[in-house]
Design a protein around this motif. Structure first.
Motif, PDB file in Angstrom:
ATOM      1  N   SER A  10      82.483  73.146  63.385  1.00 30.43           N
ATOM      2  CA  SER A  10      83.238  72.524  64.482  1.00 30.43           C
ATOM      3  C   SER A  10      82.313  71.777  65.432  1.00 30.43           C
ATOM      4  O   SER A  10      82.680  70.723  65.960  1.00 30.43           O
ATOM      5  CB  SER A  10      84.021  73.598  65.255  1.00 30.43           C
ATOM      6  N   THR A  11      81.098  72.299  65.658  1.00 30.80           N
ATOM      7  CA  THR A  11      80.143  71.617  66.531  1.00 30.80           C
ATOM      8  C   THR A  11      79.732  70.282  65.930  1.00 30.80           C
ATOM      9  O   THR A  11      79.650  69.263  66.620  1.00 30.80           O
ATOM     10  CB  THR A  11      78.898  72.493  66.757  1.00 30.80           C
ATOM     11  N   LEU A  12      79.484  70.274  64.623  1.00 27.83           N
ATOM     12  CA  LEU A  12      79.121  69.028  63.953  1.00 27.83           C
ATOM     13  C   LEU A  12      80.256  68.019  64.008  1.00 27.83           C
ATOM     14  O   LEU A  12      80.049  66.827  64.256  1.00 27.83           O
ATOM     15  CB  LEU A  12      78.746  69.308  62.501  1.00 27.83           C
ATOM     16  N   GLU A  13      81.463  68.483  63.784  1.00 27.69           N
ATOM     17  CA  GLU A  13      82.610  67.589  63.790  1.00 27.69           C
ATOM     18  C   GLU A  13      82.858  67.001  65.182  1.00 27.69           C
ATOM     19  O   GLU A  13      83.260  65.840  65.317  1.00 27.69           O
ATOM     20  CB  GLU A  13      83.858  68.326  63.310  1.00 27.69           C
ATOM     21  N   GLU A  14      82.584  67.817  66.223  1.00 31.54           N
ATOM     22  CA  GLU A  14      82.757  67.315  67.587  1.00 31.54           C
ATOM     23  C   GLU A  14      81.668  66.306  67.940  1.00 31.54           C
ATOM     24  O   GLU A  14      81.921  65.324  68.641  1.00 31.54           O
ATOM     25  CB  GLU A  14      82.722  68.477  68.582  1.00 31.54           C
ATOM     26  N   ALA A  15      80.468  66.547  67.416  1.00 27.62           N
ATOM     27  CA  ALA A  15      79.358  65.648  67.716  1.00 27.62           C
ATOM     28  C   ALA A  15      79.463  64.346  66.935  1.00 27.62           C
ATOM     29  O   ALA A  15      79.116  63.273  67.449  1.00 27.62           O
ATOM     30  CB  ALA A  15      78.032  66.334  67.418  1.00 27.62           C
ATOM     31  N   PHE A  16      79.935  64.420  65.698  1.00 29.75           N
ATOM     32  CA  PHE A  16      79.988  63.230  64.838  1.00 29.75           C
ATOM     33  C   PHE A  16      81.397  63.066  64.257  1.00 29.75           C
ATOM     34  O   PHE A  16      81.600  63.164  63.042  1.00 29.75           O
ATOM     35  CB  PHE A  16      78.969  63.360  63.702  1.00 29.75           C
ATOM     36  N   PRO A  17      82.420  62.832  65.120  1.00 30.16           N
ATOM     37  CA  PRO A  17      83.799  62.756  64.617  1.00 30.16           C
ATOM     38  C   PRO A  17      84.040  61.560  63.705  1.00 30.16           C
ATOM     39  O   PRO A  17      84.949  61.591  62.859  1.00 30.16           O
ATOM     40  CB  PRO A  17      84.634  62.643  65.903  1.00 30.16           C
ATOM     41  N   ASP A  18      83.246  60.513  63.864  1.00 32.99           N
ATOM     42  CA  ASP A  18      83.446  59.302  63.072  1.00 32.99           C
ATOM     43  C   ASP A  18      82.471  59.203  61.897  1.00 32.99           C
ATOM     44  O   ASP A  18      82.348  58.143  61.281  1.00 32.99           O
ATOM     45  CB  ASP A  18      83.280  58.056  63.958  1.00 32.99           C
ATOM     46  N   CYS A  23      78.208  64.506  58.393  1.00 28.71           N
ATOM     47  CA  CYS A  23      78.460  65.939  58.587  1.00 28.71           C
ATOM     48  C   CYS A  23      78.304  66.692  57.269  1.00 28.71           C
ATOM     49  O   CYS A  23      77.713  67.782  57.227  1.00 28.71           O
ATOM     50  CB  CYS A  23      79.874  66.154  59.139  1.00 28.71           C
ATOM     51  N   LYS A  24      78.825  66.109  56.185  1.00 28.65           N
ATOM     52  CA  LYS A  24      78.734  66.764  54.886  1.00 28.65           C
ATOM     53  C   LYS A  24      77.280  66.885  54.440  1.00 28.65           C
ATOM     54  O   LYS A  24      76.849  67.922  53.917  1.00 28.65           O
ATOM     55  CB  LYS A  24      79.534  65.984  53.848  1.00 28.65           C
ATOM     56  N   GLU A  25      76.495  65.825  54.667  1.00 30.56           N
ATOM     57  CA  GLU A  25      75.079  65.868  54.281  1.00 30.56           C
ATOM     58  C   GLU A  25      74.330  66.940  55.071  1.00 30.56           C
ATOM     59  O   GLU A  25      73.471  67.651  54.528  1.00 30.56           O
ATOM     60  CB  GLU A  25      74.442  64.496  54.506  1.00 30.56           C
ATOM     61  N   ILE A  26      74.658  67.052  56.373  1.00 29.76           N
ATOM     62  CA  ILE A  26      73.995  68.074  57.189  1.00 29.76           C
ATOM     63  C   ILE A  26      74.357  69.466  56.699  1.00 29.76           C
ATOM     64  O   ILE A  26      73.500  70.350  56.573  1.00 29.76           O
ATOM     65  CB  ILE A  26      74.385  67.897  58.681  1.00 29.76           C
ATOM     66  N   LEU A  37      69.728  75.639  60.608  1.00 27.48           N
ATOM     67  CA  LEU A  37      71.043  75.653  61.255  1.00 27.48           C
ATOM     68  C   LEU A  37      70.923  75.543  62.775  1.00 27.48           C
ATOM     69  O   LEU A  37      71.640  74.763  63.408  1.00 27.48           O
ATOM     70  CB  LEU A  37      71.793  76.937  60.872  1.00 27.48           C
ATOM     71  N   ASP A  38      70.020  76.316  63.341  1.00 24.24           N
ATOM     72  CA  ASP A  38      69.872  76.294  64.801  1.00 24.24           C
ATOM     73  C   ASP A  38      69.458  74.906  65.292  1.00 24.24           C
ATOM     74  O   ASP A  38      69.945  74.426  66.323  1.00 24.24           O
ATOM     75  CB  ASP A  38      68.844  77.337  65.232  1.00 24.24           C
ATOM     76  N   LEU A  39      68.568  74.242  64.564  1.00 27.68           N
ATOM     77  CA  LEU A  39      68.123  72.911  64.952  1.00 27.68           C
ATOM     78  C   LEU A  39      69.280  71.925  64.962  1.00 27.68           C
ATOM     79  O   LEU A  39      69.463  71.159  65.933  1.00 27.68           O
ATOM     80  CB  LEU A  39      67.026  72.431  64.002  1.00 27.68           C
ATOM     81  N   PHE A  40      70.099  71.940  63.921  1.00 28.44           N
ATOM     82  CA  PHE A  40      71.212  70.993  63.859  1.00 28.44           C
ATOM     83  C   PHE A  40      72.277  71.304  64.915  1.00 28.44           C
ATOM     84  O   PHE A  40      72.936  70.394  65.430  1.00 28.44           O
ATOM     85  CB  PHE A  40      71.824  70.980  62.455  1.00 28.44           C
ATOM     86  N   ASN A  41      72.448  72.591  65.238  1.00 30.05           N
ATOM     87  CA  ASN A  41      73.394  72.942  66.299  1.00 30.05           C
ATOM     88  C   ASN A  41      72.932  72.399  67.644  1.00 30.05           C
ATOM     89  O   ASN A  41      73.731  71.894  68.438  1.00 30.05           O
ATOM     90  CB  ASN A  41      73.562  74.463  66.387  1.00 30.05           C
ATOM     91  N   ARG A  42      71.626  72.504  67.910  1.00 26.72           N
ATOM     92  CA  ARG A  42      71.102  71.989  69.168  1.00 26.72           C
ATOM     93  C   ARG A  42      71.203  70.457  69.225  1.00 26.72           C
ATOM     94  O   ARG A  42      71.496  69.889  70.272  1.00 26.72           O
ATOM     95  CB  ARG A  42      69.652  72.437  69.357  1.00 26.72           C
ATOM     96  N   ILE A  43      70.960  69.817  68.098  1.00 29.50           N
ATOM     97  CA  ILE A  43      71.122  68.361  68.045  1.00 29.50           C
ATOM     98  C   ILE A  43      72.577  67.974  68.311  1.00 29.50           C
ATOM     99  O   ILE A  43      72.862  67.026  69.057  1.00 29.50           O
ATOM    100  CB  ILE A  43      70.662  67.807  66.678  1.00 29.50           C
ATOM    101  N   SER A  44      73.488  68.726  67.724  1.00 32.38           N
ATOM    102  CA  SER A  44      74.913  68.430  67.900  1.00 32.38           C
ATOM    103  C   SER A  44      75.338  68.614  69.347  1.00 32.38           C
ATOM    104  O   SER A  44      76.065  67.769  69.908  1.00 32.38           O
ATOM    105  CB  SER A  44      75.752  69.348  66.996  1.00 32.38           C
TER     106      SER A  44
END
Length: 425
Positions: A10-18, A23-26, A37-44
């Motif tokens: 959900s965090t990824l989808e909110e950060a990159f909705p378009d 999101c799938k690659e991440i 995982l923690d790194l990508f969550n912080r980026i998001s």
């Protein structure tokens, strides 16, 4: 192979909705490398904060838009949230403390984050709420919270146009810390949160955090909450609102509710006393034109605090305008007499100049009264005339010198003629 949880999705989808493919690659990468995982969550979360800050910068909250729309010519500074987020994210955090109680601009607990460039408050999920650029900070004070049994300290952070004494919409920051160790610290770790924050701020700020000192000012009233400790505050009122004055190095602060005032010495045009009674008085601070040319009155100050306040104002050369012509009528003579228990210093000096000081009368109740050896108060007139005239001349000169020292430029010239000399019997 582990599967990313729903929260990270959900965090990824909110950060990159378009960008569903991104999101799938991440997610595929995280499945193969769970440690990322923690790194990508912080980026998001960073991307989410940047987007929200950009919206706020563009539109602004409804209340701030109204203030901007109703502005009558004065420029209101609006801090860019996106710039603050960028500064906080581009520098490593030198301090991160959860559950800090903020009072201004919001009354809520946030995580305090400090970097070399900015200070910010973050809510749940690292959502940025507000902050300041450290390069814009011009005064920071750490003072004890008054009238608390447990030790607590208020940190007041002021940036340009946030002093409360001029017409701006920028708020200072105000938060409170206690002696209780922060959450997550080990038992017995003995973290002094106040000193930890002060040290971190001093490393990052262009100025030094100011703390009260008994050499600068100390209250003369007893500390009824912590009897063995010095008090640095003076209770006063701003209109009907009760608050506290702190007399610090280079500034006077009043708080701790809105408006939070910071009078830097450079912003003070003059100070004055009024509404003087036997128990209380008022202190009025007039600001310079640069700071709105305002007169702000703090009333109901205990008379016991007057010597300490007056000493502070004199030492720091904060001009006393109490005797200005425009203010004289504001202090009825009856109140002055009530306050001093006798005639005022001004009246006493004037009486001395005019030679009518009642304490110098030849009343038999006076301590200075003496009869001659024969029980008569008559003396040889031929010997006394010259000595009396010389004595009165010396008394008048001494009285004038005393009054000039006490009243300075406010003393009006009083002509004393030879007709006022005592007539011989």
């Amino acid at each position: 192979m582990s599967t990313p949880n729903s929260n990270s999705t959900s965090t990824l989808e909110e950060a990159f909705p378009d960008a569903p493919l991104l999101c799938k690659e991440i997610l595929d990468h995280v499945s193969k490398n769970p440690q990322s995982l923690d790194l990508f969550n912080r980026i998001s979360r960073y991307v989410i904060n940047i987007k929200q800050a950009s919206i706020d910068d563009r539109d602004g909250p409804a209340t701030k838009r109204r203030k901007l729309d109703s502005s009558t010519g004065s420029q209101i500074e609006v801090v860019s949230k996106s710039t603050l987020v960028a500064e906080l994210s581009s520098h490593p955090a030198s301090l991160r403390v959860p559950d800090i109680s903020f009072s201004i601009p919001q009354r809520k607990k946030f995580t305090l984050v400090l970097t070399a460039a900015a200070l910010g408050a973050f809510g749940p999920n690292d959502t940025f709420e507000f902050g300041v650029h450290l390069s814009e900070v011009d005064y920071v004070a750490c003072v004890p919270v008054p009238e608390k049994t447990a030790r607590q300290w208020n940190f007041a952070i002021f940036v340009k146009n946030s002093h409360g004494i001029s017409d701006t919409a920028t708020d200072p920051l105000l938060f409170t810390v206690t002696d209780t160790p922060p959450k997550g610290s080990a038992p017995g770790e003995g973290i002094d949160m106040k000193q930890t924050i002060i040290a971190a701020l001093n490393r990052s700020l262009p100025i030094t955090v100011v703390e009260p000192s008994p050499e600068v000012f100390r209250s003369l009233a007893a500390n009824s909450y912590r009897k063995n400790e010095v008090s640095y505050h003076v209770k006063s009122h701003l209109g009907t609102k009760e608050g506290f004055l702190f007399f610090l190095e280079n500034a006077i602060i009043w708080g701790f509710k809105k408006p939070l005032f910071c009078f830097l010495f450079d912003s003070i045009e003059s100070s004055s006393y009024s509404s003087i009674t036997q128990r209380t008085f008022s202190l009025t601070i007039k600001t310079t034109a640069e700071f709105g040319d305002r007169e702000i009155e703090f009333s109901m100050i205990d008379q016991a605090e007057h010597p300490a306040i007056d000493d502070f104002l004199r030492r720091n050369q904060l001009k006393d305008a109490s005797m200005a012509e425009a203010r004289r009528a504001k202090i009825p003579s009856s109140l002055v007499k009530e306050n001093t228990g006798q005639k005022s210093e001004l009246q006493a000096a004037e009486n001395e100049i005019a030679g009518i000081d009642q304490h110098d009368s030849d009343d038999e109740d006076d301590d200075d009264y003496e009869e001659n050896s024969e029980g008569s108060d008559h003396s040889n007139t031929s010997d006394s005339d010259d000595s009396d005239a010389e004595l009165n001349t010396n008394q008048r000169a001494s009285s004038r010198n005393l009054a000039e020292e006490e009243l300075g430029s406010e003393l009006e010239d009083v002509d004393i003629t030879d007709d006022e000399e005592l007539e011989s019997n």
